[in-house]
Design a protein around this motif. Structure first.
Motif, short mmCIF file in Angstrom:
data_model
loop_
_atom_site.label_atom_id
_atom_site.label_comp_id
_atom_site.label_asym_id
_atom_site.label_seq_id
_atom_site.Cartn_x
_atom_site.Cartn_y
_atom_site.Cartn_z
N ILE A 67 0.84 -1.21 0.00
CA ILE A 67 0.00 0.00 0.00
C ILE A 67 0.87 1.25 0.00
CG2 ILE A 67 -1.65 1.36 1.36
CD1 ILE A 67 -2.88 -1.38 2.22
N LYS A 68 1.90 1.26 0.81
CA LYS A 68 2.79 2.43 0.88
C LYS A 68 3.52 2.64 -0.45
CE LYS A 68 6.42 4.51 3.65
NZ LYS A 68 7.29 4.39 4.82
N LYS A 69 4.05 1.57 -1.01
CA LYS A 69 4.83 1.63 -2.25
C LYS A 69 3.97 2.07 -3.44
CE LYS A 69 7.89 -1.27 -5.09
NZ LYS A 69 8.53 -2.60 -5.19
N TYR A 70 2.73 1.61 -3.51
CA TYR A 70 1.88 1.86 -4.67
C TYR A 70 0.73 2.82 -4.41
CZ TYR A 70 4.50 -1.86 -6.86
OH TYR A 70 5.52 -2.62 -7.37
N ALA A 71 0.78 3.58 -3.32
CA ALA A 71 -0.32 4.48 -2.97
C ALA A 71 -0.66 5.44 -4.11
CB ALA A 71 0.01 5.25 -1.69
N ASP A 72 0.34 6.06 -4.70
CA ASP A 72 0.07 7.02 -5.78
C ASP A 72 -0.58 6.35 -6.97
OD1 ASP A 72 1.11 9.08 -4.27
OD2 ASP A 72 3.10 8.98 -5.17
N GLU A 73 -0.14 5.15 -7.29
CA GLU A 73 -0.71 4.41 -8.41
C GLU A 73 -2.14 3.94 -8.09
OE1 GLU A 73 0.73 0.97 -11.52
OE2 GLU A 73 2.10 1.60 -9.94
N LEU A 74 -2.36 3.49 -6.85
CA LEU A 74 -3.70 3.03 -6.45
C LEU A 74 -4.72 4.17 -6.51
CD1 LEU A 74 -2.72 0.73 -3.46
CD2 LEU A 74 -3.74 -0.01 -5.63
N ILE A 75 -4.28 5.38 -6.18
CA ILE A 75 -5.19 6.53 -6.19
C ILE A 75 -5.75 6.77 -7.59
CG2 ILE A 75 -4.76 9.03 -6.39
CD1 ILE A 75 -4.42 9.12 -3.46
N VAL A 96 -9.97 2.08 8.90
CA VAL A 96 -9.54 3.48 8.98
C VAL A 96 -8.07 3.57 9.36
CG1 VAL A 96 -9.85 5.62 10.30
CG2 VAL A 96 -11.84 4.35 9.49
N LYS A 97 -7.64 2.67 10.20
CA LYS A 97 -6.26 2.68 10.69
C LYS A 97 -5.26 2.22 9.63
CE LYS A 97 -3.70 0.50 14.48
NZ LYS A 97 -3.87 -0.37 15.64
N VAL A 98 -5.61 1.23 8.83
CA VAL A 98 -4.62 0.62 7.93
C VAL A 98 -4.67 1.12 6.49
CG1 VAL A 98 -4.50 -1.46 9.34
CG2 VAL A 98 -6.01 -1.43 7.38
N ILE A 99 -5.78 1.69 6.05
CA ILE A 99 -5.87 2.21 4.69
C ILE A 99 -5.67 3.72 4.76
CG2 ILE A 99 -7.32 2.47 2.65
CD1 ILE A 99 -8.86 -0.06 3.66
N PRO A 100 -4.62 4.24 4.10
CA PRO A 100 -4.39 5.69 4.14
C PRO A 100 -5.65 6.47 3.73
CG PRO A 100 -2.54 4.59 3.10
CD PRO A 100 -3.61 3.56 3.29
N ARG A 101 -5.83 7.59 4.36
CA ARG A 101 -7.07 8.37 4.20
C ARG A 101 -7.43 8.65 2.74
NH1 ARG A 101 -8.87 13.58 7.66
NH2 ARG A 101 -10.84 13.90 6.62
N ALA A 102 -6.47 9.08 1.94
CA ALA A 102 -6.74 9.40 0.54
C ALA A 102 -7.25 8.16 -0.21
CB ALA A 102 -5.50 9.96 -0.14
N LEU A 103 -6.70 7.00 0.10
CA LEU A 103 -7.15 5.77 -0.56
C LEU A 103 -8.50 5.33 -0.01
CD1 LEU A 103 -3.79 3.75 -0.61
CD2 LEU A 103 -4.87 4.98 -2.50
N TYR A 104 -8.68 5.47 1.29
CA TYR A 104 -9.94 5.10 1.94
C TYR A 104 -11.11 5.89 1.33
CZ TYR A 104 -13.16 4.00 5.79
OH TYR A 104 -14.23 3.55 6.52
N GLU A 105 -10.91 7.19 1.19
CA GLU A 105 -11.98 8.06 0.70
C GLU A 105 -12.33 7.79 -0.76
OE1 GLU A 105 -10.47 11.94 1.65
OE2 GLU A 105 -11.13 11.79 3.74
#
Length: 171
Positions: A67-75, A96-105
């Motif tokens: 998730i950390k490595k590919y956050a920008d791509e996942l968005i 809420v705790k494990v999925i970064p807010r931008a991805l969660y939303e």
């Protein structure tokens, strides 16, 4: 729709849920990817589904790193998340705790598909922890009876079906 289901698993429950989800999405092209084997290229997929277990209140390390490595791509993709955990009542807190807010939303769906406390699925320290938690549930009452407020977790077929419907509904 072309769907990539990317998962990380410890005891096999997350893998089992990925396989059940693929069956629910049988009218679509679905490819399964185990993070233990590869980190797939996300290009060419209409939807990305990311599944992982919760251990001690956190996503397992493989999932956190991915998730950390590919956050920008996942968005930039249509993404759904599923969590496997033994304590379904804590699912929202974990998500809420494990999925970064931008991805969660931006997620099209976030669901808990159940969990397992079957000791034979685990090894080493994990097996000991699972046995201890299982014993607490099954014999945790004052007189050694099963606790009335808890039951053993299982894979929840209804949740898998509802999760698949949410993914299908985004077309």
């Amino acid at each position: 729709m072309k769907i990539a289901v990317i998962y990380a698993s410890v005891g096999g429950t997350t893998r089992e849920c990925a396989e059940l989800l693929k069956k629910e999405l049988k009218t679509h092209t679905v490819e399964l990817f185990d993070l233990s084997d590869a980190e797939p290229d996300l290009d060419g997929y209409d939807t990305i589904v990311l599944g992982f277990p919760i251990r001690m209140g956190k996503a397992i390390k493989k999932a956190r790193r991915y998730i950390k490595k590919y956050a920008d791509e996942l968005i930039g993709h249509r993404v759904a998340y599923y969590i496997c955990c033994g304590f379904v009542d804590c699912f929202e807190e974990y998500a809420v705790k494990v999925i970064p807010r931008a991805l969660y939303e931006r997620a099209i769906a976030i669901s808990c598909l159940g969990g397992s406390l079957e000791p034979s699925r685990f090894k080493g320290l994990d097996r000991l922890v699972v046995k201890a938690v299982r014993a607490e549930i099954l014999g945790g009452g004052e007189n050694g009876e099963q606790r009335g407020d808890m039951s053993l977790p299982t894979v929840m077929d209804e949740n898998i079906s509802q999760f698949a419907d949410k993914i299908k509904g985004v077309e």
